[in-house]
Structures are given as structure tokens and as C-alpha cells.
Write an enzyme that holds these catalytic residues in place. Structure first.
Site, short mmCIF file in Angstrom:
data_model
loop_
_atom_site.label_atom_id
_atom_site.label_comp_id
_atom_site.label_asym_id
_atom_site.label_seq_id
_atom_site.Cartn_x
_atom_site.Cartn_y
_atom_site.Cartn_z
N LYS A 33 -20.70 2.76 14.27
CA LYS A 33 -20.99 3.21 12.91
C LYS A 33 -21.97 4.39 12.94
O LYS A 33 -22.61 4.64 13.98
CB LYS A 33 -21.55 2.05 12.09
CG LYS A 33 -22.87 1.49 12.62
CD LYS A 33 -23.22 0.14 11.98
CE LYS A 33 -24.54 -0.39 12.53
NZ LYS A 33 -24.82 -1.76 12.06
N ARG A 128 -27.48 -10.43 3.21
CA ARG A 128 -27.14 -9.01 3.13
C ARG A 128 -25.64 -8.86 2.89
O ARG A 128 -25.22 -8.44 1.84
CB ARG A 128 -27.59 -8.31 4.42
CG ARG A 128 -27.55 -6.81 4.34
CD ARG A 128 -27.97 -6.15 5.64
NE ARG A 128 -27.04 -6.39 6.72
CZ ARG A 128 -27.03 -5.70 7.86
NH1 ARG A 128 -27.93 -4.76 8.08
NH2 ARG A 128 -26.16 -5.97 8.80
N TYR A 242 -48.50 24.96 8.52
CA TYR A 242 -48.75 24.57 7.13
C TYR A 242 -49.98 23.68 7.03
O TYR A 242 -50.17 22.76 7.83
CB TYR A 242 -47.56 23.78 6.60
CG TYR A 242 -46.34 24.61 6.26
CD1 TYR A 242 -46.41 25.64 5.33
CD2 TYR A 242 -45.12 24.33 6.85
CE1 TYR A 242 -45.28 26.38 5.01
CE2 TYR A 242 -43.99 25.06 6.53
CZ TYR A 242 -44.08 26.09 5.60
OH TYR A 242 -42.96 26.81 5.28
N MET A 290 -39.62 22.56 8.63
CA MET A 290 -38.19 22.26 8.51
C MET A 290 -37.40 22.60 9.77
O MET A 290 -36.57 21.82 10.24
CB MET A 290 -37.59 23.00 7.30
CG MET A 290 -36.14 22.62 7.02
SD MET A 290 -35.42 23.56 5.68
CE MET A 290 -36.39 22.99 4.28
C1 PLP Z 1 -25.13 -2.54 13.21
C2 PLP Z 1 -24.50 -3.88 13.40
C3 PLP Z 1 -24.25 -4.37 14.68
C4 PLP Z 1 -24.80 -3.71 15.93
O1 PLP Z 1 -26.18 -4.02 16.00
P1 PLP Z 1 -27.11 -3.53 17.18
O2 PLP Z 1 -28.42 -4.13 16.87
O3 PLP Z 1 -27.14 -2.04 17.08
O4 PLP Z 1 -26.52 -4.00 18.46
C5 PLP Z 1 -23.49 -5.53 14.80
N1 PLP Z 1 -23.07 -6.20 13.69
C6 PLP Z 1 -23.34 -5.78 12.44
C7 PLP Z 1 -22.85 -6.55 11.28
C8 PLP Z 1 -24.06 -4.61 12.25
O5 PLP Z 1 -24.35 -4.20 11.00
#
Ligand code: PLP
Length: 345
Positions: A33, A128, A242, A290
């Protein structure tokens, strides 16, 4: 070249996947992801595919669509956010597998794409994503009859092995899934390290693949080298950047380096981080702006062309610790301006 070079060691990535895979008897998937935690989901997934990984998880159907272009029709792509309104075409046409999170999503999926693969996400206490105890009790029989490919849940405290939440969620997961005859997954990186009770049929590591905690034995995957644009000499008492937040206490040489908070070098790193010329540390001085940071190179004796902010002396977790965040955030903040150089796996 005036942008930084983000080197991504695909051999180290693959080694980390293999090392995590070797810790369990389960199938080891990969979480890619957020564009592969900022490193490029397509490149990351193709390397892991060559290493034998067959299942990839993404956060959204849009991410799944992008990944499908990179890895072709065969590998399984599963979507944590499930089946949202508007996702049906992408899920159907691209063969994505939603992890359904609610009765609403179950209904949407069965009506829009009858017979299309799906998994189910259960909430074992994190509050969640996923169906909770009562909701699951009401729909489990109907949902199981439709043939889910996976029942999964996610641990809230797996990076703290002694936290009582781990055993609590494990127990809840057993109660919600025992005897249903469907493959199960509970562990992300932290869960893999908690041991075999947490492994079930599939593990889903993300951060450990990319070299981050809690997989402390991981090989580092990223190096970030930033070009020096200019070097100037300051007299004692002169100020930098800055807000004049740094003042030279001695005659100093200051390197102006091409990268800033727009590239994911958080402004909170001002006057805190260290850059490296090989083995030699050079303090970041003044505020991060930036596109630029300023670095005290007085002690080097010569003028560097490049300084590193991520590398052997300072990994993503070290940088994160300086500003009270986590390696995940450092990685996923790495900006799009860097040239991403892939070291083959
Ligand atoms: C992001 C995520 C993972 C991976 O988690 P890590 O801590 O990066 O290994 C696995 N399952 C779900 C549901 C996640 O949101």
C-alpha cells in the site's frame, strides 16, 4: 543533477521477505500500500513476485488498479478498504479481491459482483476496520456460505510483544473464526515476530520488507543522497536560514543541499538531523525549508558534492526517532522529486 537520489536495494527487500517467510510455515504475502511504502509498488511487487510471493495487499481499489498494470493478471491483489461505492468496475474488471468490512460492504459486493472472490476483515479490538463480534455473529453463516477466500484481522500492539492486547486479540480471532474452515490471517510484521500462534495460514508483512522496525534484523533498503548546490564561508556570529535559528559560534562552512520539507524531510528536523559524508557526520543547521536544507561541513576540510541523510549511519527509524514519529511515516513521506534508482534484486 539537482534532485536527490533515492537508492532502493531490491536485493535487500527480497532478502527481508525471505527472512520473514522463513519465520513461519504460513504463506507470506506482501503489503505494498501507499505505493510500496513510498518506494514504488510496481517495482517492489515485481521483485517479490520473482522471489515467489503470490499475494499482494493494498489499501484502496485505486492502488490495486495501478498495481495490476505493473504485475499482470495472475497475482492476487487484495484490498483492505473492501468494496466501496464506485469500486465495482475496478474490482470486477481487474480481478481485485476486496476484504469486506461491514454488512453494507457484503451486501454491495454480493449484489454487484455475485460469485466474485472476496475476503472478510474482522475487528478483534482495534476498532478501526472490520466487522465486530455482534455484527459478525449475525452474518457469519450467510457470509461463509458465499465462500470467502480469507478471514483476517489486524493487531493493534504487535510491536510490543508483552502487551496484553496481543493475547486478547488472538483469543478473539480464534472465537470468531475457529471451525469455519476458511484460511485465516492475523499477523503483519510485528505478528510474524510474535511467533507461530499468530501465523495462521497467511502473514501480511509490510514495514519489515522495507527495512523498518519492529523487524530489527532487516537489511536496510533505502539510501538517500542529496546534492550540494553551494558552499559558503560564514564569519563567527553570522546566521543561517529562515528565522535566523542558527548562528555560527566559529568561522563555519555551510553547504546548501537540494531537498526540503516538500521532499519529506520534515521541518521538525530543523537543527536536529545529521547528514553524512561517507563516515563523517555533518549537522543540519537552521530551518528545513521547502526545497533546501543547510548543513555545517566545517569539520570536513573539503567540499562534498553529495551528503546522505538515509544510509548506513542513519536509517529510517533513526531519523523518525529524532522527531517522535515512526519509520513508516519517514518512508511514505519520501517525495516524488527524488530520482528513484533501483538496485536489482
Ligand atoms: C499496513 C497493514 C499491514 C502491514 O503492516 P506492517 O506493520 O507494515 O507490517 C498488514 N495488515 C493491515 C490490515 C495493514 O493495514
Amino acid at each position: 543533477m539537482s534532485t536527490g537520489i533515492l537508492s532502493i536495494d531490491l536485493a535487500a527487500l527480497v532478502a527481508n521477505w525471505r527472512a520473514l517467510d522463513a519465520k513461519s510455515a504460513a504463506e507470506t504475502a506482501a503489503v505494498v500500500k501507499a505505493d510500496g511504502y513510498g518506494l514504488g509498488a510496481g517495482r517492489v511487487a515485481r521483485s517479490l513476485l520473482n522471489a515467489g510471493c503470490r499475494t499482494f495487499f493494498v489499501a484502496t481499489a485505486e492502488e490495486g488498479a495501478g498495481l495490476r498494470q505493473s504485475i499482470g493478471p495472475e497475482p492476487e491483489i487484495r484490498v483492505f478498504s473492501g468494496h466501496m461505492a464506485g469500486d465495482t468496475e475496478m474490482i470486477g474488471d481487474l480481478g481485485l479481491v476486496p476484504m469486506l468490512n461491514s454488512l453494507d460492504q457484503l451486501t454491495r459486493h454480493f449484489e454487484a459482483l455475485p460469485g466474485h472472490a472476496f475476503g472478510i476483515q474482522l475487528d478483534t479490538g482495534m476498532n478501526r476496520l472490520g466487522m465486530e463480534w455482534d455484527e459478525w455473529g449475525a452474518v457469519a453463516e450467510m457470509a461463509i456460505a458465499q465462500g470467502p477466500c480469507l478471514l483476517m484481522s489486524h493487531l493493534a500492539c504487535a510491536d510490543e510483544p508483552d502487551h496484553p492486547m496481543n493475547a486478547y486479540q488472538l483469543d478473539m480471532f480464534h472465537r470468531m473464526t475457529d471451525g469455519l474452515g476458511v484460511p485465516r490471517s492475523l499477523a503483519a510484521t510485528g505478528g510474524v515476530l510474535l511467533g507461530p500462534d499468530y501465523h495462521f495460514d497467511m502473514t501480511r508483512p509490510g514495514i519489515g520488507l522495507y527495512g523498518g522496525r519492529p523487524f530489527t534484523d532487516a537489511r536496510p533498503v533505502v539510501q538517500l543522497d542529496l546534492p550540494v548546490i553551494q558552499i559558503r564561508d560564514l564569519r563567527e556570529g553570522e546566521v543561517v536560514g529562515y528565522g535566523n535559528s542558527w548562528q555560527a559560534k566559529r568561522p563555519s562552512r555551510i553547504a546548501t543541499v537540494s531537498a526540503g520539507y516538500a521532499d519529506g524531510l520534515h521541518r521538525a528536523l530543523s537543527n536536529l538531523a545529521t547528514l553524512w559524508d561517507g563516515d563523517r557526520p555533518c549537522p543540519l543547521v537552521g530551518r528545513v525549508s521547502m526545497d533546501l536544507i543547510t548543513v555545517d561541513v566545517t569539520d570536513l576540510g573539503e567540499s562534498p558534492d553529495v551528503l546522505s541523510i538515509l544510509g548506513p549511519h542513519q536509517g529510517v527509524d533513526d531519523l523518525a526517532d529524532l522527531i517522535g514519529t515512526i519509520g513508516y511515516e519517514i518512508l511514505t513521506s519520501l517525495g516524488q522529486r527524488y530520482y528513484r534508482r533501483y538496485i536489482p534484486g
